[in-house]
Design a protein around this motif. Structure first.
Motif, PDB file in Angstrom:
ATOM      1  N   ASN A   1      -0.498   5.154  -0.242  1.00 23.75           N
ATOM      2  CA  ASN A   1      -0.407   6.028   0.920  1.00 23.75           C
ATOM      3  C   ASN A   1       0.400   7.290   0.621  1.00 23.75           C
ATOM      4  OD1 ASN A   1      -1.927   4.330   2.550  1.00 23.75           O
ATOM      5  ND2 ASN A   1      -0.131   3.163   3.227  1.00 23.75           N
TER       6      ASN A   1
ATOM      7  N   LYS B   1      -1.695   9.799  -1.455  1.00 20.74           N
ATOM      8  CA  LYS B   1      -2.680  10.535  -0.657  1.00 20.74           C
ATOM      9  C   LYS B   1      -2.078  11.772  -0.004  1.00 20.74           C
ATOM     10  CE  LYS B   1      -5.455   6.456   0.507  1.00 20.74           C
ATOM     11  NZ  LYS B   1      -5.841   5.522   1.602  1.00 20.74           N
TER      12      LYS B   1
ATOM     13  N   ASN C   1       0.807  -1.229   0.000  1.00 24.09           N
ATOM     14  CA  ASN C   1       0.000   0.000   0.000  1.00 24.09           C
ATOM     15  C   ASN C   1       0.841   1.281   0.000  1.00 24.09           C
ATOM     16  OD1 ASN C   1      -2.492  -1.457   0.196  1.00 24.09           O
ATOM     17  ND2 ASN C   1      -2.065  -1.791   2.372  1.00 24.09           N
TER      18      ASN C   1
END
Length: 274
Positions: free
Chosen positions: A101, A104, A97
């Protein structure tokens, strides 16, 4: 902010490490990225690994190059993403991920975003987290750097500043960071993530290259920050093993007392001047 990321992997004769890295990249949950693999004309089976995963690459080439930074520059030149991150053969994203991440956290003003890195050496079973500071003081770069695999860099910076110095063997990314941050004044941001697992068995992790790294850093300071060269040399002296031992003694009440007693005993045997 929606942005495209270019993941660049360089490789030379590290087929097993290359396969691990490719798997780490293509299994990311984030999908808005291109994947570029630059191989230096390997003869160990790396080309076969590349062929097996060819459908996952936006661009790949296997040809003789002029070293690590020449290969990296090849990747940068063909990159079409807004940001680039290097994940070289043997290195891994910390988990599936990470790109999601990071994406974002990206804002329109960001130019270099960096996190932390897990250092790993499977030959010695060494594993530790290197935590980069929130504030990157100039003195931090005297002995340290931010691990390239833990950084995502705005692609346009390489046009605005320069590509990696191909005359250097180890410290070209260090040169780029210190110039970008302290002369070009780029926007930097720390994120609270372990971004990558860095394989310290690579070239820059070898003890044989420490003197080369030191020389290349000195060349960079002489070129861009000549007034700081003497400070750099003094700091290296103060950070020697013997100096660190003295600092530890100074911090310890017990050891200060021990040293004081030893000096008193020595003074007993030193003839006093008349």
């Amino acid at each position: 902010m929606n942005c495209k990321i270019s993941v660049i992997t360089i490789n030379f004769n590290n087929a097993s490490g290359l396969q691990k890295t490719i798997e780490s990249v293509i299994n990311q949950s984030y999908t808005d990225f291109e994947y570029i693999v630059i191989d230096g004309g390997s003869g160990d089976g790396s080309k076969e690994v590349i062929e097996d995963y060819r459908n996952h690459f936006t661009y790949t080439v296997s040809e003789k190059d002029n070293g690590i930074y020449n290969a990296m520059n090849k990747g940068i030149k063909v990159a079409k993403g807004d940001f680039v991150i290097f994940m070289n053969s043997g290195d891994l994203f910390y988990n599936e991920n990470i790109l999601e991440n990071i994406a974002k956290t990206i804002s329109v003003d960001d130019e270099i975003i960096y996190g932390d890195v897990l250092l790993r050496n499977e030959d010695t079973n060494m594993e530790r987290v290197q935590i980069h500071p929130e504030k990157l003081n100039f003195s931090y770069f005297y002995k340290q750097t931010i691990c390239q695999q833990s950084c995502i860099i705005k692609r346009s910076l390489f046009d605005a500043i320069f590509l990696y110095n191909e005359d250097f063997k180890i410290a070209s990314d260090w040169e780029f960071f210190i110039y970008a941050i302290y002369i070009h004044k780029v926007k930097i941001k720390k994120i609270d993530l372990i971004v990558a697992i860095y394989d310290t068995r690579g070239v820059s992790g070898s003890s044989n290259y420490k003197q080369i790294f030191k020389k290349e850093r000195e060349d960079t300071l002489n070129k861009y920050f000549p007034f700081f060269v003497e400070d750099y040399k003094q700091l290296l002296a103060y950070s020697s093993n013997r100096s660190q031992e003295l600092l530890q003694i100074e911090k310890s009440v017990f050891w200060r007392k021990v040293v004081s007693i030893i000096f008193r005993i020595i003074l007993v045997f030193i003839p006093k001047k008349k």
